[in-house]
Design a protein around this motif. Sequence first.
Motif, short mmCIF file in Angstrom:
data_model
loop_
_atom_site.label_atom_id
_atom_site.label_comp_id
_atom_site.label_asym_id
_atom_site.label_seq_id
_atom_site.Cartn_x
_atom_site.Cartn_y
_atom_site.Cartn_z
N TYR A 250 0.85 -1.19 0.00
CA TYR A 250 0.00 0.00 0.00
C TYR A 250 0.88 1.24 0.00
CZ TYR A 250 -3.87 3.09 1.30
OH TYR A 250 -4.82 4.09 1.31
N GLY A 251 0.81 2.01 -1.08
CA GLY A 251 1.74 3.12 -1.30
C GLY A 251 1.72 4.21 -0.25
N PRO A 252 0.54 4.66 0.19
CA PRO A 252 0.54 5.71 1.22
C PRO A 252 1.04 5.24 2.58
CG PRO A 252 -1.52 5.70 -0.02
CD PRO A 252 -0.79 4.44 -0.39
N TRP A 253 1.19 3.94 2.76
CA TRP A 253 1.57 3.30 4.03
C TRP A 253 0.60 3.72 5.13
CZ3 TRP A 253 3.88 -1.02 4.62
CH2 TRP A 253 4.36 -1.43 5.88
N ARG A 254 0.98 4.65 6.00
CA ARG A 254 0.06 5.09 7.07
C ARG A 254 -0.11 6.61 6.97
NH1 ARG A 254 2.36 1.27 12.05
NH2 ARG A 254 1.78 -0.70 11.04
N PRO A 255 -0.92 7.07 6.03
CA PRO A 255 -0.97 8.50 5.71
C PRO A 255 -1.46 9.38 6.85
CG PRO A 255 -2.74 7.30 4.59
CD PRO A 255 -1.83 6.27 5.16
N TRP A 256 -2.20 8.83 7.80
CA TRP A 256 -2.68 9.65 8.92
C TRP A 256 -1.54 10.14 9.80
CZ3 TRP A 256 -3.28 4.38 8.53
CH2 TRP A 256 -2.65 3.61 9.49
N LYS A 257 -0.36 9.59 9.65
CA LYS A 257 0.78 10.01 10.46
C LYS A 257 1.45 11.28 9.92
CE LYS A 257 2.08 5.59 12.52
NZ LYS A 257 2.09 6.06 13.92
N GLY A 258 1.03 11.71 8.73
CA GLY A 258 1.58 12.95 8.19
C GLY A 258 3.08 12.89 7.99
N LYS A 262 6.17 6.50 7.81
CA LYS A 262 7.39 5.75 7.49
C LYS A 262 7.56 5.62 5.98
CE LYS A 262 7.86 5.01 11.92
NZ LYS A 262 8.87 5.73 12.70
N ASN A 263 8.77 5.23 5.57
CA ASN A 263 9.09 5.13 4.14
C ASN A 263 9.05 3.69 3.64
OD1 ASN A 263 11.35 3.85 5.17
ND2 ASN A 263 12.80 5.46 4.62
N LEU A 264 8.42 2.79 4.37
CA LEU A 264 8.55 1.36 4.10
C LEU A 264 7.99 0.95 2.75
CD1 LEU A 264 7.75 -0.03 7.66
CD2 LEU A 264 9.98 0.31 6.58
N SER A 265 7.00 1.66 2.24
CA SER A 265 6.45 1.29 0.93
C SER A 265 7.38 1.68 -0.21
CB SER A 265 5.08 1.92 0.72
OG SER A 265 5.17 3.34 0.73
N ASN A 266 8.43 2.44 0.09
CA ASN A 266 9.36 2.91 -0.95
C ASN A 266 10.54 1.98 -1.17
OD1 ASN A 266 7.82 5.25 -1.28
ND2 ASN A 266 8.97 6.34 0.30
N ILE A 267 10.60 0.88 -0.45
CA ILE A 267 11.78 0.02 -0.55
C ILE A 267 11.96 -0.46 -1.99
CG2 ILE A 267 10.48 -2.06 0.11
CD1 ILE A 267 13.08 -2.98 1.56
N PRO A 268 13.16 -0.28 -2.56
CA PRO A 268 13.38 -0.59 -3.98
C PRO A 268 13.76 -2.04 -4.22
CG PRO A 268 15.33 0.47 -3.08
CD PRO A 268 14.32 0.39 -1.95
N LEU A 269 12.84 -2.95 -3.95
CA LEU A 269 13.09 -4.36 -4.18
C LEU A 269 12.46 -4.80 -5.50
CD1 LEU A 269 12.57 -5.93 -0.63
CD2 LEU A 269 14.71 -5.37 -1.77
N LYS A 270 13.10 -5.69 -6.18
CA LYS A 270 12.63 -6.16 -7.48
C LYS A 270 11.27 -6.81 -7.34
CE LYS A 270 13.96 -9.13 -11.35
NZ LYS A 270 14.97 -10.10 -11.87
N GLY A 271 10.35 -6.44 -8.23
CA GLY A 271 9.03 -7.03 -8.26
C GLY A 271 8.00 -6.35 -7.38
N TRP A 272 8.42 -5.32 -6.61
CA TRP A 272 7.48 -4.63 -5.74
C TRP A 272 6.79 -3.49 -6.50
CZ3 TRP A 272 7.65 -4.24 0.10
CH2 TRP A 272 8.16 -5.39 0.68
N PHE A 273 5.52 -3.28 -6.20
CA PHE A 273 4.80 -2.14 -6.74
C PHE A 273 3.89 -1.57 -5.65
CE2 PHE A 273 1.72 -5.54 -7.35
CZ PHE A 273 0.48 -4.92 -7.15
N LYS A 274 3.55 -0.30 -5.81
CA LYS A 274 2.66 0.38 -4.88
C LYS A 274 1.23 0.35 -5.39
CE LYS A 274 6.01 3.82 -3.22
NZ LYS A 274 6.24 5.26 -3.07
N TRP A 275 0.31 0.21 -4.47
CA TRP A 275 -1.10 0.34 -4.81
C TRP A 275 -1.75 1.28 -3.80
CZ3 TRP A 275 -5.00 -1.39 -1.41
CH2 TRP A 275 -4.56 -2.17 -0.34
N GLN A 276 -2.91 1.83 -4.21
CA GLN A 276 -3.65 2.69 -3.29
C GLN A 276 -5.12 2.78 -3.72
OE1 GLN A 276 -1.93 6.57 -3.25
NE2 GLN A 276 -2.12 6.87 -5.43
#
Length: 276
Positions: A250-258, A262-276
């Motif tokens: 989930y791309g926004p991860w925990r958006p209520w935290k402003g 955290k940056n965990l959804s941005n990890i540049p691992l092969k085969g990963w994609f963001k959704w929202q």
Amino acid sequence: MVVVHLTNGFGNNLFQYIAARLLASFHNKELIVVPPSEDYYGINELKSVGVDFSKKHKKGNFININEQNYKLAFSAEYSNFDFVLFGYFEDYTFFHEKIDLIKSWFPKIQKRKDNDLVIHFRAGDRLFYKNEFDYKPKVENYINAIKKFDFSDLHIVTDMLQWEHLTREKLANMKFHVNVPTSNRVDPQLSIDYFNSFVDGLAEYNPVIEKRTISEDFNFIRSFDNILFQHGTLGWWAACLSNASKVGVYGPWRPWKGKTNKNLSNIPLKGWFKWQ
């Protein structure tokens, strides 16, 4: 030595343990893992994935380590010091270049030979919080993400006791590892309607749901080639330590935290994609 003090939550503990073990490995020091209490529910779950609680805290020449000074501790100039870690260490930059090493610390899992998809659906106490409820992805968001996978069967790993329609009575009788105060909860009917929308919305996939222990869930997710999850730390580590070809986070991860999100959804691992 490197001492790490665990907080509550299996996924949180993985971040804390792995951060401490990386530091201990760098300085060739003994690792001491301290649970939040002697009867902590996570001790046996963590032991089952290789965490050693047998070594005891001793006196030392300690430097306190948190997320802000963690990277600085990886320096030979601190080789004669001991370290004590307090914090969550939820920053992908601490770990992503060491994923293969970290994998070697956990039990090897045989990868499934099918192309099934597993969803880690973190619900439980997360159904209640007022501060995050309006930010929660809806079932339609999940379905759009599911459609990005080519898969046969759908499996759901969840902390919910049952995958069936909730009622007020059922919800009131459910106990989770975090007890959310009434003042911090949304109206119970909102929680009920939200969960029931997933029971209905995902029914077309005839999902497979089985109850396992937390560590078994962790290893089960790791065995899949297709993984989808929102913002659970258990799901994040299970996906990172898998050999999955495709992972949806989930791309926004925990958006209520402003700004503290955290940056965990941005990890540049092969085969990963963001959704929202």
